[in-house]
Write an enzyme that holds these catalytic residues in place. Sequence first.
Site, short mmCIF file in Angstrom:
data_model
loop_
_atom_site.label_atom_id
_atom_site.label_comp_id
_atom_site.label_asym_id
_atom_site.label_seq_id
_atom_site.Cartn_x
_atom_site.Cartn_y
_atom_site.Cartn_z
N ASN A 23 7.75 -43.14 8.29
CA ASN A 23 6.95 -44.33 7.98
C ASN A 23 7.41 -45.58 8.72
OD1 ASN A 23 5.36 -42.80 6.37
ND2 ASN A 23 6.05 -43.66 4.42
N CYS A 116 -8.24 -39.66 0.93
CA CYS A 116 -7.28 -38.62 1.25
C CYS A 116 -6.89 -37.95 -0.05
CB CYS A 116 -6.07 -39.19 1.97
SG CYS A 116 -5.01 -40.10 0.87
N ARG A 121 -7.66 -44.90 -1.19
CA ARG A 121 -6.88 -45.61 -0.17
C ARG A 121 -7.73 -46.44 0.80
NH1 ARG A 121 -2.05 -41.63 1.74
NH2 ARG A 121 -0.98 -43.54 2.30
N ARG A 396 4.46 -32.50 8.48
CA ARG A 396 4.02 -33.86 8.79
C ARG A 396 5.14 -34.86 8.52
NH1 ARG A 396 -0.93 -35.83 5.79
NH2 ARG A 396 -0.23 -37.63 6.94
C1 UD1 Z 1 2.40 -46.31 2.83
C2 UD1 Z 1 3.20 -45.08 3.21
C3 UD1 Z 1 3.09 -44.01 2.13
C4 UD1 Z 1 3.48 -44.59 0.78
C5 UD1 Z 1 2.71 -45.87 0.50
C6 UD1 Z 1 3.17 -46.58 -0.77
C7 UD1 Z 1 3.10 -45.15 5.62
C8 UD1 Z 1 2.57 -44.53 6.86
N1 UD1 Z 1 2.68 -44.59 4.47
O1 UD1 Z 1 1.03 -45.91 2.75
O2 UD1 Z 1 3.96 -42.95 2.47
O3 UD1 Z 1 3.19 -43.66 -0.23
O4 UD1 Z 1 2.86 -46.80 1.58
O5 UD1 Z 1 4.51 -46.90 -0.68
O6 UD1 Z 1 3.89 -46.06 5.65
N2 UD1 Z 1 -4.74 -50.55 -0.93
C9 UD1 Z 1 -5.97 -51.16 -1.04
N3 UD1 Z 1 -6.49 -51.79 0.06
C10 UD1 Z 1 -5.84 -51.86 1.24
C11 UD1 Z 1 -4.58 -51.23 1.35
C12 UD1 Z 1 -4.05 -50.60 0.25
O7 UD1 Z 1 -6.61 -51.12 -2.10
O8 UD1 Z 1 -6.37 -52.44 2.21
C13 UD1 Z 1 -4.13 -49.88 -2.09
C14 UD1 Z 1 -3.97 -48.38 -1.90
O9 UD1 Z 1 -5.15 -47.67 -2.20
C15 UD1 Z 1 -2.83 -48.06 -2.85
C16 UD1 Z 1 -1.96 -49.34 -2.76
O10 UD1 Z 1 -2.81 -50.35 -2.24
O11 UD1 Z 1 -3.31 -47.93 -4.16
C17 UD1 Z 1 -0.75 -49.22 -1.87
O12 UD1 Z 1 -1.13 -48.62 -0.64
P1 UD1 Z 1 -0.41 -48.90 0.73
O13 UD1 Z 1 0.91 -49.56 0.49
O14 UD1 Z 1 -1.35 -49.58 1.65
O15 UD1 Z 1 -0.14 -47.44 1.24
P2 UD1 Z 1 -0.10 -47.02 2.75
O16 UD1 Z 1 0.36 -48.19 3.53
O17 UD1 Z 1 -1.37 -46.35 3.12
#
Ligand code: UD1
Length: 417
Positions: A23, A116, A121, A396
């Site tokens: 990550n 996913c 997400r 992965r």
């Molecule tokens: C990253 C990590 C993943 C980890 C997650 C939470 C990477 C590549 N992946 O995923 O392994 O499980 O952080 O620590 O670093 N959300 C929204 N809108 C947005 C963005 C996020 O609603 O624009 C929500 C998501 O649906 C989720 C929460 O915010 O419920 C946190 O997600 P996020 O921190 O963005 O996860 P990732 O960055 O995708």
Amino acid sequence: MDKLRVRKSLGLKGEIRISGAKNAALPLVCAGLLTSDKLILENVPVLKDISTLALLLGGMGAKVDFANNRMEIDAGSVNSYEAPYDLVKTMRASVMVLGPLVARFGEAKVSLPGGCAIGARPVDQHIKGLELMGAEITIEHGYIKARAKRLKGARIVMDMVTVTGTENLLMAAVLADGVTTLENSAREPEVTDLADCLVKMGAKIEGIGTDTLVVTGVERLHGATHAVIADRIEAGTYAIAAAITQGDLTLTHARPDTMGAIIDKLIQAGCTIDSGDNWLKVAMSRRPTSVDIKTQPYPLFPTDMQAQFMALNTIADGSAVCAETIFENRYMHVPELCRMGANIAVDGNLALVKGVDTLYGATVMATDLRASASLVLAGLVANGDTMVERVYHLDRGYEGMEVKLSRVGADVIRIKD
Ligand code: UD1
């Protein structure tokens, strides 16, 4: 598709070398797009997600060399600003090319990642932030199309803590005109690692490691060499392997300072911990005690360790409640663990785990990386063979898991399809 056959392997003992963090490596590879000079990344884990991203950058015209955990990215010859659906659908993190592309080239066309296995997400925060920086964004035929002559500094308050959202906007802000304030930023060590690399490339960032990043945009960034931070989730997973098998493992090339919440829970479960700057020793000499967990943004307990602690709780002494507050559908491992004899009841985002005396091997599979890891951990203490199918999920995110586990005495083999 390959499978792993896991057999009961009590008392794992020895050393495991922890790899660079997936990550952290993913946004760092995207940062290669921010300069026409070479970005050299060291300690890059050899993982499917990393090669997918390298392929994506290659498709845009960048030269990417990846060998011996070292990646050289030369984005001086990029001539396409598109991230196609076929690649983005296999790996959501590729949406992180959006910020760098629009910041450096003024345009980007990136497929919307879609849902996913662990939930919807969305990427609304990534889009909102870029719009506040002056990008014109349209969603057409499943693609995010972004344009901006030059992004402008802005005050952006993210509605929730988002890791890749913070990283995407940080990479956009470093080349914007003026000052960008990113409030409610994620403080995960992987965000900090990206910020540290960007600073080496000439970016001006204050507040690194806090929830408010203040970025003064510069005209251009230059090349740099950066070693990817150790993977705290991989280290945490092997720490659970020590705890669940009542073993004694030393994790080298690790960063215990990024693992506070994980280490606290290991101690509560009964582990003896010893650590230095870059190593962590985890030993367990009795049946683990159940531990309650609640997933929250860093520095609190990570969602990416929820499934592994759930595996530990299945055979622990007592009952524990797990609260998953980050993703709405992150209990896919529960029915599989129950098929191995675990006693788990799920109600919404809560799971009640009652420890049992014995698990039994079964054929299991999971649709998520960390869920798959939890099944391997459960297999290490189950009676009989556990066949973990769909190993590509593990590939992965874990560099040679069966190799690393075998070296410390686990009976784990890969069965090629
Ligand atoms: C990253 C990590 C993943 C980890 C997650 C939470 C990477 C590549 N992946 O995923 O392994 O499980 O952080 O620590 O670093 N959300 C929204 N809108 C947005 C963005 C996020 O609603 O624009 C929500 C998501 O649906 C989720 C929460 O915010 O419920 C946190 O997600 P996020 O921190 O963005 O996860 P990732 O960055 O995708």
